[in-house]
Design a protein around this motif. Structure first.
Motif, mmCIF file in Angstrom:
data_model
loop_
_atom_site.group_PDB
_atom_site.id
_atom_site.type_symbol
_atom_site.label_atom_id
_atom_site.label_comp_id
_atom_site.label_asym_id
_atom_site.label_seq_id
_atom_site.Cartn_x
_atom_site.Cartn_y
_atom_site.Cartn_z
ATOM 1 N N TYR A 1 0.841 -1.192 0.000
ATOM 2 C CA TYR A 1 0.000 0.000 0.000
ATOM 3 C C TYR A 1 0.876 1.240 0.000
ATOM 4 N N SER A 2 0.518 2.201 -0.824
ATOM 5 C CA SER A 2 1.189 3.504 -0.863
ATOM 6 C C SER A 2 0.190 4.558 -0.408
ATOM 7 N N ALA A 3 0.490 5.213 0.723
ATOM 8 C CA ALA A 3 -0.386 6.281 1.223
ATOM 9 C C ALA A 3 -0.354 7.496 0.297
ATOM 10 N N SER A 4 0.803 7.804 -0.274
ATOM 11 C CA SER A 4 0.894 8.988 -1.137
ATOM 12 C C SER A 4 0.062 8.835 -2.409
ATOM 13 N N LEU A 5 -0.039 7.619 -2.923
ATOM 14 C CA LEU A 5 -0.864 7.358 -4.111
ATOM 15 C C LEU A 5 -2.261 6.853 -3.754
ATOM 16 N N ASP A 6 -2.423 6.402 -2.495
ATOM 17 C CA ASP A 6 -3.654 5.761 -2.024
ATOM 18 C C ASP A 6 -4.030 4.599 -2.943
ATOM 19 N N VAL A 7 -3.042 3.708 -3.143
ATOM 20 C CA VAL A 7 -3.179 2.590 -4.076
ATOM 21 C C VAL A 7 -2.644 1.312 -3.442
ATOM 22 N N TYR A 8 -3.296 0.200 -3.781
ATOM 23 C CA TYR A 8 -2.806 -1.123 -3.404
ATOM 24 C C TYR A 8 -2.156 -1.761 -4.626
ATOM 25 N N TYR A 9 -1.074 -2.486 -4.387
ATOM 26 C CA TYR A 9 -0.379 -3.207 -5.450
ATOM 27 C C TYR A 9 -0.327 -4.676 -5.048
ATOM 28 N N LYS A 10 -0.705 -5.571 -5.943
ATOM 29 C CA LYS A 10 -0.705 -7.003 -5.675
ATOM 30 C C LYS A 10 0.349 -7.701 -6.518
ATOM 31 N N GLY A 11 1.047 -8.679 -5.901
ATOM 32 C CA GLY A 11 2.060 -9.411 -6.635
ATOM 33 C C GLY A 11 2.361 -10.756 -6.008
ATOM 34 N N PHE A 12 3.325 -11.478 -6.595
ATOM 35 C CA PHE A 12 3.759 -12.745 -6.022
ATOM 36 C C PHE A 12 5.270 -12.831 -6.145
ATOM 37 N N THR A 13 5.875 -13.626 -5.267
ATOM 38 C CA THR A 13 7.325 -13.747 -5.233
ATOM 39 C C THR A 13 7.727 -14.962 -4.415
ATOM 40 N N SER A 14 8.992 -15.311 -4.488
ATOM 41 C CA SER A 14 9.537 -16.341 -3.594
ATOM 42 C C SER A 14 10.373 -15.688 -2.495
ATOM 43 N N ASN A 15 10.530 -14.347 -2.560
ATOM 44 C CA ASN A 15 11.334 -13.614 -1.588
ATOM 45 C C ASN A 15 10.649 -12.280 -1.287
ATOM 46 N N VAL A 16 9.826 -12.263 -0.266
ATOM 47 C CA VAL A 16 9.023 -11.074 0.033
ATOM 48 C C VAL A 16 9.900 -9.866 0.363
ATOM 49 N N GLU A 17 10.886 -10.045 1.226
ATOM 50 C CA GLU A 17 11.730 -8.926 1.632
ATOM 51 C C GLU A 17 12.496 -8.341 0.444
ATOM 52 N N GLY A 18 13.060 -9.210 -0.381
ATOM 53 C CA GLY A 18 13.793 -8.760 -1.561
ATOM 54 C C GLY A 18 12.895 -8.052 -2.560
ATOM 55 N N ARG A 19 11.690 -8.559 -2.715
ATOM 56 C CA ARG A 19 10.752 -7.946 -3.663
ATOM 57 C C ARG A 19 10.304 -6.571 -3.173
ATOM 58 N N LEU A 20 10.043 -6.446 -1.862
ATOM 59 C CA LEU A 20 9.681 -5.146 -1.313
ATOM 60 C C LEU A 20 10.810 -4.143 -1.530
ATOM 61 N N GLU A 21 12.030 -4.573 -1.313
ATOM 62 C CA GLU A 21 13.181 -3.696 -1.531
ATOM 63 C C GLU A 21 13.239 -3.231 -2.986
ATOM 64 N N SER A 22 12.982 -4.147 -3.914
ATOM 65 C CA SER A 22 12.969 -3.780 -5.339
ATOM 66 C C SER A 22 11.916 -2.721 -5.628
ATOM 67 N N HIS A 23 10.745 -2.883 -5.037
ATOM 68 C CA HIS A 23 9.683 -1.885 -5.228
ATOM 69 C C HIS A 23 10.110 -0.530 -4.660
ATOM 70 N N LEU A 24 10.694 -0.543 -3.483
ATOM 71 C CA LEU A 24 11.094 0.710 -2.842
ATOM 72 C C LEU A 24 12.231 1.409 -3.590
ATOM 73 N N LEU A 25 13.043 0.640 -4.293
ATOM 74 C CA LEU A 25 14.152 1.209 -5.064
ATOM 75 C C LEU A 25 13.742 1.624 -6.474
ATOM 76 N N GLY A 26 12.444 1.468 -6.801
ATOM 77 C CA GLY A 26 11.946 1.907 -8.101
ATOM 78 C C GLY A 26 12.265 0.966 -9.246
ATOM 79 N N LYS A 27 12.495 -0.310 -8.950
ATOM 80 C CA LYS A 27 12.848 -1.275 -10.000
ATOM 81 C C LYS A 27 11.630 -1.879 -10.699
ATOM 82 N N SER A 28 10.448 -1.517 -10.263
ATOM 83 C CA SER A 28 9.213 -1.958 -10.905
ATOM 84 C C SER A 28 8.531 -0.721 -11.476
#
Length: 79
Positions: free
Chosen positions: A8-35
């Motif tokens: 969830y992004s409060a600034s955009l007020d949006v939910y994003y749904k996805g799947f992964t085998s590494n939740v922490e790594g995937r969250l980091e990728s999102h936060l670093l703008g890699k998606s």
């Protein structure tokens, strides 16, 4: 193991749904703008995860989540 997750992004007020085998790594990728979609914000927070034994099961659940409306997503997160 495989996981479906909701961010969830409060600034955009949006939910994003996805799947992964590494939740922490995937969250980091999102936060670093890699998606492409999630690069529009830097305040993504993990609000939901669910574990699956197979990739196929996780993908089926991800597709189901992507079809849910906002109210249904919020109920799922609060459960």
């Amino acid at each position: 193991m495989f996981y479906v997750y909701i961010l969830y992004s409060a600034s955009l007020d949006v939910y994003y749904k996805g799947f992964t085998s590494n939740v922490e790594g995937r969250l980091e990728s999102h936060l670093l703008g890699k998606s492409e979609f999630t690069s529009r914000a830097i305040d993504w927070k993990l609000v939901y995860t669910k574990e699956f034994e197979t990739k196929q099961s996780a993908l089926i659940e991800e597709k189901r989540l992507k079809k849910l409306n906002r109210t249904s997503i919020q109920k799922l997160i609060q459960a």
